[in-house]
Design a protein around this motif. Structure first.
Motif, PDB file in Angstrom:
ATOM      1  N   ARG A  80       0.614  -1.828  -0.114  1.00 54.31           N
ATOM      2  CA  ARG A  80      -0.085   0.039   0.057  1.00 54.31           C
ATOM      3  C   ARG A  80       0.636   1.304  -0.101  1.00 54.31           C
ATOM      4  O   ARG A  80       1.687   1.093   0.858  1.00 54.31           O
ATOM      5  CB  ARG A  80      -0.983   0.241   1.115  1.00 54.31           C
ATOM      6  N   VAL A  81       0.783   1.990  -1.235  1.00 56.52           N
ATOM      7  CA  VAL A  81       1.721   3.170  -1.645  1.00 56.52           C
ATOM      8  C   VAL A  81       1.630   4.654  -1.064  1.00 56.52           C
ATOM      9  O   VAL A  81      -0.247   4.957  -0.642  1.00 56.52           O
ATOM     10  CB  VAL A  81       1.960   3.349  -2.860  1.00 56.52           C
ATOM     11  N   ASN A  82       1.940   5.620   0.208  1.00 54.86           N
ATOM     12  CA  ASN A  82       0.978   6.142   0.458  1.00 54.86           C
ATOM     13  C   ASN A  82       2.410   7.379   1.046  1.00 54.86           C
ATOM     14  O   ASN A  82       3.679   6.883   1.543  1.00 54.86           O
ATOM     15  CB  ASN A  82       0.244   6.301   1.228  1.00 54.86           C
ATOM     16  N   PRO A  83       2.939   8.707   0.323  1.00 59.48           N
ATOM     17  CA  PRO A  83       4.094   9.104   0.610  1.00 59.48           C
ATOM     18  C   PRO A  83       4.135   9.597   2.041  1.00 59.48           C
ATOM     19  O   PRO A  83       5.121  10.012   2.700  1.00 59.48           O
ATOM     20  CB  PRO A  83       3.793  10.661  -0.356  1.00 59.48           C
ATOM     21  N   VAL A  84       2.823   9.837   3.042  1.00 59.78           N
ATOM     22  CA  VAL A  84       2.315   9.917   4.104  1.00 59.78           C
ATOM     23  C   VAL A  84       3.396   8.762   4.771  1.00 59.78           C
ATOM     24  O   VAL A  84       3.496   8.567   6.151  1.00 59.78           O
ATOM     25  CB  VAL A  84       1.558  11.140   4.218  1.00 59.78           C
ATOM     26  N   MET A  85       1.927   8.082   4.663  1.00 61.00           N
ATOM     27  CA  MET A  85       2.115   6.970   5.359  1.00 61.00           C
ATOM     28  C   MET A  85       3.149   5.989   5.540  1.00 61.00           C
ATOM     29  O   MET A  85       3.454   4.980   6.845  1.00 61.00           O
ATOM     30  CB  MET A  85       0.474   6.238   5.006  1.00 61.00           C
ATOM     31  N   GLN A  86       3.697   6.114   4.095  1.00 65.18           N
ATOM     32  CA  GLN A  86       5.071   4.820   4.167  1.00 65.18           C
ATOM     33  C   GLN A  86       6.109   5.047   5.231  1.00 65.18           C
ATOM     34  O   GLN A  86       6.534   4.057   6.094  1.00 65.18           O
ATOM     35  CB  GLN A  86       5.069   4.776   2.983  1.00 65.18           C
ATOM     36  N   PRO A  87       6.584   6.557   5.164  1.00 66.41           N
ATOM     37  CA  PRO A  87       7.623   6.929   5.991  1.00 66.41           C
ATOM     38  C   PRO A  87       7.649   7.028   7.237  1.00 66.41           C
ATOM     39  O   PRO A  87       8.220   5.965   8.469  1.00 66.41           O
ATOM     40  CB  PRO A  87       7.640   7.972   5.759  1.00 66.41           C
ATOM     41  N   LEU A  88       6.198   7.186   7.732  1.00 67.15           N
ATOM     42  CA  LEU A  88       5.684   7.090   9.281  1.00 67.15           C
ATOM     43  C   LEU A  88       5.390   4.946   9.346  1.00 67.15           C
ATOM     44  O   LEU A  88       5.791   4.760  10.928  1.00 67.15           O
ATOM     45  CB  LEU A  88       3.535   8.206   9.497  1.00 67.15           C
ATOM     46  N   ALA A  89       4.703   4.651   9.281  1.00 69.55           N
ATOM     47  CA  ALA A  89       4.237   3.274   9.415  1.00 69.55           C
ATOM     48  C   ALA A  89       5.854   2.317   9.433  1.00 69.55           C
ATOM     49  O   ALA A  89       6.299   1.625  10.721  1.00 69.55           O
ATOM     50  CB  ALA A  89       4.038   2.042   8.561  1.00 69.55           C
ATOM     51  N   ASN A  90       6.398   2.686   9.127  1.00 64.94           N
ATOM     52  CA  ASN A  90       8.170   2.545   8.876  1.00 64.94           C
ATOM     53  C   ASN A  90       8.502   2.870   9.906  1.00 64.94           C
ATOM     54  O   ASN A  90       9.209   2.220  10.613  1.00 64.94           O
ATOM     55  CB  ASN A  90       9.513   3.069   7.931  1.00 64.94           C
ATOM     56  N   ALA A  91       8.672   3.991  11.058  1.00 63.76           N
ATOM     57  CA  ALA A  91       9.601   4.244  11.883  1.00 63.76           C
ATOM     58  C   ALA A  91       8.623   3.768  12.706  1.00 63.76           C
ATOM     59  O   ALA A  91       9.304   4.243  14.222  1.00 63.76           O
ATOM     60  CB  ALA A  91       9.079   5.858  11.861  1.00 63.76           C
ATOM     61  N   LEU A  92       6.977   3.459  12.908  1.00 63.65           N
ATOM     62  CA  LEU A  92       6.918   2.501  14.618  1.00 63.65           C
ATOM     63  C   LEU A  92       7.494   1.178  14.665  1.00 63.65           C
ATOM     64  O   LEU A  92       7.753   0.770  13.566  1.00 63.65           O
ATOM     65  CB  LEU A  92       5.392   2.565  14.396  1.00 63.65           C
ATOM     66  N   THR A  93       7.752   1.142  15.387  1.00 61.30           N
ATOM     67  CA  THR A  93       8.309  -0.485  15.967  1.00 61.30           C
ATOM     68  C   THR A  93       6.947  -1.543  16.131  1.00 61.30           C
ATOM     69  O   THR A  93       6.142  -0.976  15.725  1.00 61.30           O
ATOM     70  CB  THR A  93       8.721  -0.236  17.462  1.00 61.30           C
ATOM     71  N   ASP A  94       7.181  -2.285  15.889  1.00 61.10           N
ATOM     72  CA  ASP A  94       6.232  -3.856  16.121  1.00 61.10           C
ATOM     73  C   ASP A  94       5.535  -3.325  17.110  1.00 61.10           C
ATOM     74  O   ASP A  94       3.883  -3.959  16.982  1.00 61.10           O
ATOM     75  CB  ASP A  94       6.551  -5.318  16.511  1.00 61.10           C
ATOM     76  N   ALA A  95       6.011  -3.451  18.380  1.00 62.88           N
ATOM     77  CA  ALA A  95       5.373  -2.887  19.028  1.00 62.88           C
ATOM     78  C   ALA A  95       4.280  -1.441  19.169  1.00 62.88           C
ATOM     79  O   ALA A  95       3.306  -1.648  20.341  1.00 62.88           O
ATOM     80  CB  ALA A  95       6.184  -3.124  20.770  1.00 62.88           C
ATOM     81  N   GLU A  96       4.625  -1.112  18.843  1.00 70.19           N
ATOM     82  CA  GLU A  96       4.018   0.460  18.351  1.00 70.19           C
ATOM     83  C   GLU A  96       2.951  -0.588  17.763  1.00 70.19           C
ATOM     84  O   GLU A  96       1.659   0.954  17.914  1.00 70.19           O
ATOM     85  CB  GLU A  96       4.447   1.668  18.392  1.00 70.19           C
ATOM     86  N   VAL A  97       3.480  -0.659  16.881  1.00 70.86           N
ATOM     87  CA  VAL A  97       2.013  -1.483  16.101  1.00 70.86           C
ATOM     88  C   VAL A  97       0.680  -1.499  16.611  1.00 70.86           C
ATOM     89  O   VAL A  97      -0.552  -1.269  16.116  1.00 70.86           O
ATOM     90  CB  VAL A  97       2.498  -1.697  14.710  1.00 70.86           C
ATOM     91  N   GLU A  98       1.359  -1.644  17.088  1.00 74.78           N
ATOM     92  CA  GLU A  98      -0.207  -3.362  18.088  1.00 74.78           C
ATOM     93  C   GLU A  98      -0.457  -2.281  18.730  1.00 74.78           C
ATOM     94  O   GLU A  98      -1.555  -2.368  19.128  1.00 74.78           O
ATOM     95  CB  GLU A  98       1.892  -4.316  18.785  1.00 74.78           C
ATOM     96  N   ALA A  99       0.035  -1.207  19.738  1.00 77.84           N
ATOM     97  CA  ALA A  99       0.049  -0.649  20.810  1.00 77.84           C
ATOM     98  C   ALA A  99      -1.327   0.291  19.570  1.00 77.84           C
ATOM     99  O   ALA A  99      -2.153   0.806  20.704  1.00 77.84           O
ATOM    100  CB  ALA A  99       0.934  -0.022  21.365  1.00 77.84           C
ATOM    101  N   VAL A 100      -0.955   0.462  19.062  1.00 80.38           N
ATOM    102  CA  VAL A 100      -1.641   1.526  18.600  1.00 80.38           C
ATOM    103  C   VAL A 100      -3.056   1.643  17.702  1.00 80.38           C
ATOM    104  O   VAL A 100      -3.970   1.926  17.304  1.00 80.38           O
ATOM    105  CB  VAL A 100      -0.990   3.208  17.437  1.00 80.38           C
ATOM    106  N   SER A 101      -3.222   0.340  17.571  1.00 77.98           N
ATOM    107  CA  SER A 101      -4.124   0.100  16.568  1.00 77.98           C
ATOM    108  C   SER A 101      -4.817  -0.549  17.454  1.00 77.98           C
ATOM    109  O   SER A 101      -6.043  -0.585  17.184  1.00 77.98           O
ATOM    110  CB  SER A 101      -3.491  -1.447  15.362  1.00 77.98           C
TER     111      SER A 101
END
Length: 215
Positions: A80-101
């Motif tokens: 899934r491509v988006n110039p804003v969301m891609q760098p933001l998602a890449n900057a999140l750790t796996d634990a942070e992805v889980e927590a914010v979800s």
């Protein structure tokens, strides 16, 4: 045999860990993650997670945690491509992805008010949404996302309450291949079969359905 006291202590510990996880997710949403580039979600999606319709930023509040997690992971992978969301998602750790979800899933959602079929606006957009166009091998949106667009399970997100600009942008992304993160390319096939006018009409249809807050 485990004593009742140990069971209760274990349950209390799990509850505390869960609360800490939720608080961490809320902090990530409001202030950003621990790594550079992990910007706060509120900047684009609003303090209540309801999105910003005028800018085409989608609602996140109340979306299933598994769906949000998958989208962030897909941004990382590039499916899934988006110039804003891609760098933001890449900057999140796996634990942070889980927590914010998890935090987003716990936020108050918006659901449509009960709508009688006779009260629904008539037109080509409603026909595509509710009946599809089988002569062109286009199934109805309702068959996967529910009659009122409220979503079904973790794989089919709600459409109601999302900005028309966002929905149209996603259909366009599936058309041009910059989004290809759905099972069996179902949405890619459907989107490629729609005209630009139909894309806009269906997007506006789901965005216009009445909504009420769900605590």
């Amino acid at each position: 045999m485990m004593s009742l006291g140990r069971v209760l202590m274990g349950s209390a510990l799990m509850l505390l860990l869960g609360n800490a996880h939720a608080l961490e997710g809320k902090k990530i949403f409001a202030e950003g993650g621990s790594q550079p580039g992990a910007m706060p979600c509120v900047a684009c999606h609003g303090a209540d997670g309801a999105g910003i319709a005028a800018a085409g930023f989608p609602r996140l509040a109340g979306l299933p945690a598994a769906y949000v997690r998958k989208q962030l992971e897909d941004f990382k992978r590039g499916s899934r491509v988006n110039p804003v969301m891609q760098p933001l998602a890449n900057a999140l750790t796996d634990a942070e992805v889980e927590a914010v979800s998890e935090a987003l899933a716990a936020m108050p959602a918006f659901v449509p008010e009960p709508i009688q079929r006779s009260e629904m606006p008539l037109g080509a957009a409603q026909k595509l949404a509710q009946q599809g166009a089988w002569e062109r091998q286009i199934p109805p949106c309702a068959s996967c996302h529910g009659p009122a667009g409220t979503g079904v399970g973790d794989a089919f997100p709600p459409l109601v309450g999302q900005p028309a600009a966002y929905l149209a942008a996603q259909l366009t992304a599936w058309q041009n291949g910059t989004r290809h993160n759905d099972p069996n390319d179902l949405m890619g096939h459907i989107a490629k079969s729609l005209t630009p006018e139909e894309v806009q009409a269906v997007a506006e249809y789901f965005a216009s359905l009445k909504q009420e807050a769900k605590p």
